[in-house]
Design a protein around this motif. Structure first.
Motif, mmCIF file in Angstrom:
data_model
loop_
_atom_site.group_PDB
_atom_site.id
_atom_site.type_symbol
_atom_site.label_atom_id
_atom_site.label_comp_id
_atom_site.label_asym_id
_atom_site.label_seq_id
_atom_site.Cartn_x
_atom_site.Cartn_y
_atom_site.Cartn_z
ATOM 1 N N ARG A 134 0.819 -1.213 0.000
ATOM 2 C CA ARG A 134 0.000 0.000 0.000
ATOM 3 C C ARG A 134 0.852 1.262 0.000
ATOM 4 O O ARG A 134 0.520 2.244 -0.676
ATOM 5 N N SER A 135 1.934 1.265 0.767
ATOM 6 C CA SER A 135 2.782 2.458 0.841
ATOM 7 C C SER A 135 3.329 2.834 -0.529
ATOM 8 O O SER A 135 3.418 4.011 -0.878
ATOM 9 N N ARG A 136 3.682 1.825 -1.321
ATOM 10 C CA ARG A 136 4.166 2.088 -2.679
ATOM 11 C C ARG A 136 3.084 2.730 -3.534
ATOM 12 O O ARG A 136 3.350 3.629 -4.342
ATOM 13 N N ASN A 137 1.840 2.298 -3.361
ATOM 14 C CA ASN A 137 0.748 2.873 -4.140
ATOM 15 C C ASN A 137 0.492 4.335 -3.783
ATOM 16 O O ASN A 137 -0.017 5.097 -4.612
ATOM 17 N N LEU A 138 0.857 4.721 -2.567
ATOM 18 C CA LEU A 138 0.671 6.111 -2.140
ATOM 19 C C LEU A 138 1.695 7.049 -2.767
ATOM 20 O O LEU A 138 1.525 8.266 -2.743
ATOM 21 N N TRP A 139 2.754 6.488 -3.327
ATOM 22 C CA TRP A 139 3.773 7.335 -3.947
ATOM 23 C C TRP A 139 3.219 8.132 -5.124
ATOM 24 O O TRP A 139 3.633 9.271 -5.354
ATOM 25 N N MET A 148 4.596 6.907 5.002
ATOM 26 C CA MET A 148 5.416 6.677 6.193
ATOM 27 C C MET A 148 4.562 6.247 7.370
ATOM 28 O O MET A 148 4.944 5.362 8.152
ATOM 29 N N ALA A 149 3.370 6.838 7.505
ATOM 30 C CA ALA A 149 2.478 6.473 8.604
ATOM 31 C C ALA A 149 2.031 5.019 8.471
ATOM 32 O O ALA A 149 1.977 4.274 9.463
ATOM 33 N N VAL A 150 1.717 4.605 7.251
ATOM 34 C CA VAL A 150 1.307 3.219 7.007
ATOM 35 C C VAL A 150 2.443 2.258 7.371
ATOM 36 O O VAL A 150 2.224 1.229 8.031
ATOM 37 N N GLY A 203 12.271 -5.150 5.473
ATOM 38 C CA GLY A 203 11.633 -4.763 4.215
ATOM 39 C C GLY A 203 10.834 -3.485 4.350
ATOM 40 O O GLY A 203 10.871 -2.612 3.466
ATOM 41 N N LEU A 204 10.126 -3.344 5.456
ATOM 42 C CA LEU A 204 9.345 -2.124 5.699
ATOM 43 C C LEU A 204 10.268 -0.909 5.832
ATOM 44 O O LEU A 204 9.957 0.185 5.327
ATOM 45 N N GLN A 205 11.400 -1.079 6.501
ATOM 46 C CA GLN A 205 12.325 0.045 6.679
ATOM 47 C C GLN A 205 12.980 0.446 5.355
ATOM 48 O O GLN A 205 13.197 1.647 5.105
ATOM 49 N N LEU A 206 13.268 -0.528 4.500
ATOM 50 C CA LEU A 206 13.818 -0.181 3.188
ATOM 51 C C LEU A 206 12.795 0.595 2.359
ATOM 52 O O LEU A 206 13.143 1.552 1.655
ATOM 53 N N ARG A 207 11.543 0.180 2.449
ATOM 54 C CA ARG A 207 10.501 0.929 1.731
ATOM 55 C C ARG A 207 10.354 2.331 2.314
ATOM 56 O O ARG A 207 10.149 3.299 1.582
ATOM 57 N N ALA A 208 10.479 2.458 3.630
ATOM 58 C CA ALA A 208 10.424 3.781 4.255
ATOM 59 C C ALA A 208 11.603 4.637 3.810
ATOM 60 O O ALA A 208 11.475 5.859 3.630
ATOM 61 N N ALA A 209 12.767 4.006 3.625
ATOM 62 C CA ALA A 209 13.947 4.747 3.179
ATOM 63 C C ALA A 209 13.731 5.344 1.789
ATOM 64 O O ALA A 209 14.064 6.514 1.543
ATOM 65 N N ILE A 210 13.172 4.560 0.878
ATOM 66 C CA ILE A 210 12.898 5.061 -0.466
ATOM 67 C C ILE A 210 11.823 6.146 -0.412
ATOM 68 O O ILE A 210 11.913 7.170 -1.108
ATOM 69 N N THR A 211 10.829 5.955 0.441
ATOM 70 C CA THR A 211 9.769 6.960 0.588
ATOM 71 C C THR A 211 10.359 8.283 1.059
ATOM 72 O O THR A 211 10.054 9.348 0.506
ATOM 73 N N ASP A 265 14.023 13.869 1.959
ATOM 74 C CA ASP A 265 14.440 13.934 3.362
ATOM 75 C C ASP A 265 15.615 12.968 3.532
ATOM 76 O O ASP A 265 15.445 11.798 3.876
ATOM 77 N N ALA A 266 16.807 13.482 3.304
ATOM 78 C CA ALA A 266 17.995 12.634 3.289
ATOM 79 C C ALA A 266 18.268 12.014 4.654
ATOM 80 O O ALA A 266 18.605 10.825 4.751
ATOM 81 N N ASP A 267 18.150 12.804 5.723
ATOM 82 C CA ASP A 267 18.437 12.282 7.060
ATOM 83 C C ASP A 267 17.534 11.098 7.394
ATOM 84 O O ASP A 267 18.001 10.071 7.907
ATOM 85 N N GLU A 268 16.243 11.247 7.108
ATOM 86 C CA GLU A 268 15.299 10.161 7.404
ATOM 87 C C GLU A 268 15.573 8.948 6.520
ATOM 88 O O GLU A 268 15.498 7.799 6.986
#
Length: 431
Positions: free
Chosen positions: A235-240, A249-251, A276-284, A290-293
């Motif tokens: 779902r997070s990818r679809n929000l892009w 990020m909230a999801v 896997g969730l953290q890698l997706r958050a990194a790309i998001t 937001d480089a730091d995040e």
């Protein structure tokens, strides 16, 4: 021979008529338009000026003018998504996706989409499968093949096989008794993920929203504890597409919180899903600029891989939570942040295993090529694009950033790679 003023006038009129003809033809076929032409047409349709569009994007009016004149390329997904949102349209309208073929062989994969769509729409109806449903062991073997096709980015083969597979698995969930029925739902959930991979990578904007919900529906009936987390990952990818970075990020954070106890306990599946969730958050975060995040999330994913240790050899939930994928994502994050030099530096340090799945390798070499292009290393960029296409042709030929990279290289073509990039342009239907 002298050319009179009348001749010049007539030539001017003929040229104007010809230009008008080709503009009309381009309008009827969006794929024939340049990206800049599509942006200009969308802006005029929205009834806004270049100045207003620039204001919405926090850019200069000269930047908008450059985009519309095709002198400034739209060379990042985040940029395309932001521009599409400002113009109140879907990103696919700017990139003219999906990229259909001109012959049955070139259109494979795409031509299966209507039947895949039909199977997705009738997910909760009575089965229409007329043959005998195979035993669960046989269906597991078929799903293993689907997993392999997905990993290898063989989207045409996968798309051709999915309609029948979805139909038979749906019938199995009706005919089997427990515990086989729950197992069949688990197989069906992955089949929906395979359909998601086809739809997303071939550019069918609406279908990934449907496939994500089908994955959730079937996984829930399979009783999979990590089902909601996998749904959040998709779902997070679809929000892009709508630049809903904070929502994505909230999801992802909600999903991480839901498995935190298992992650803390060091359960293998939890470590893999968390990573896997953290890698997706990194790309998001990177697409949000937001480089730091982004790098913080990358480090969290790396911690999960470290804790997995030798267990990372098992590809839990097909998320590839392993050190190689951490390294690949380091390049991807730098690319999404627009940092060409760092992307190239990181890519040069990556050592891909020989058995790495084609999908991951294809994305990596595409990112490497984009970084090289931004650094002015055009010959090397062409070589990496060729390598990506050789490994995962359907992925690369249907990726908007690959299309943009090839267009840029064609505009800046050098003798050293002229014929190679033109052949690539022909295969991608750019020429």
């Amino acid at each position: 021979m002298d050319i009179s003023a009348v001749d010049i006038s007539a030539m001017g009129k003929a040229k104007a008529i010809q230009q008008g003809y080709f503009e009309a033809m381009a309008y009827s076929d969006p794929a024939a338009e340049s990206v800049g032409t599509r942006v200009r047409r969308a802006r005029k349709r929205a009834g806004i000026t270049q100045i207003e569009l620039a204001r919405r994007l926090n850019r200069a009016q000269s930047w908008v003018s450059g985009v519309e004149n095709d002198s400034i390329p739209l060379d990042s997904v985040a940029l395309i998504n932001a521009l599409a949102r400002a113009l109140r349209m879907h990103p696919n309208e700017l990139t003219a996706r999906p990229y259909r073929g001109d012959s049955p062989s070139e259109d494979r994969g795409h031509s299966a989409i209507p039947e895949i769509r039909r199977q997705l729409e009738r997910y909760d109806l009575d089965p229409e499968w007329e043959d005998a449903v195979r035993p669960l062991s046989d269906l597991r073997a078929v799903i293993e093949r689907a997993r392999w096709l997905r990993r290898e980015a063989r989207y045409a083969d996968l798309a051709d096989e999915l309609p029948a597979l979805l139909s038979e698995l749906q019938a199995a969930t009706h005919l089997y008794e427990e515990p086989d029925r729950s197992a069949a739902f688990g197989l069906l959930s992955f089949a929906y993920r395979a359909a998601d991979a086809v739809a997303y990578n071939l550019g069918y904007a609406d279908l990934p929203v449907i496939t994500a919900n089908r994955v959730r529906w079937a996984g829930g009936r399979a009783g999979d504890f990590y089902n909601e987390a996998i749904f959040a990952y998709i779902r997070s990818r679809n929000l892009w597409a709508s630049t809903s970075w904070n929502d994505a990020m909230a999801v992802l954070d909600t999903a991480c919180a839901s498995i935190e106890r298992e992650y803390t306990a060091g359960t293998s599946e939890a470590l893999a899903v968390w990573g896997g969730l953290q890698l997706r958050a990194a790309i998001t975060a990177a697409r949000k600029n937001d480089a730091d995040e982004a790098w913080s999330r990358h480090r969290l994913a790396a911690e999960a891989v470290t804790r997995l240790g030798a267990r990372q050899r098992t590809n839990y939930y097909e998320l590839s939570t392993n050190q190689t994928n951490i390294d690949i994502h380091g390049v991807a994050i730098a690319v999404e942040l627009g940092d060409g030099p760092q992307a190239v530096q990181r890519a040069q340090a990556v050592r891909l295993p020989k058995n790495l799945q084609a999908g991951r390798a294809g994305y990596h070499y595409l990112d490497y090529a984009r970084g090289l292009l931004w650094c002015g290393k055009r010959d090397a960029a062409v070589a990496e694009l060729e390598r990506a296409e050789k490994i995962a042709p359907m992925l690369v030929r249907n990726h908007p950033m690959a299309q943009q990279a090839v267009r840029t290289l064609l505009d800046l073509e050098r003798y050293s790679y002229r014929e190679r990039i033109r052949r690539l342009g022909v295969r991608m239907h750019i020429l």
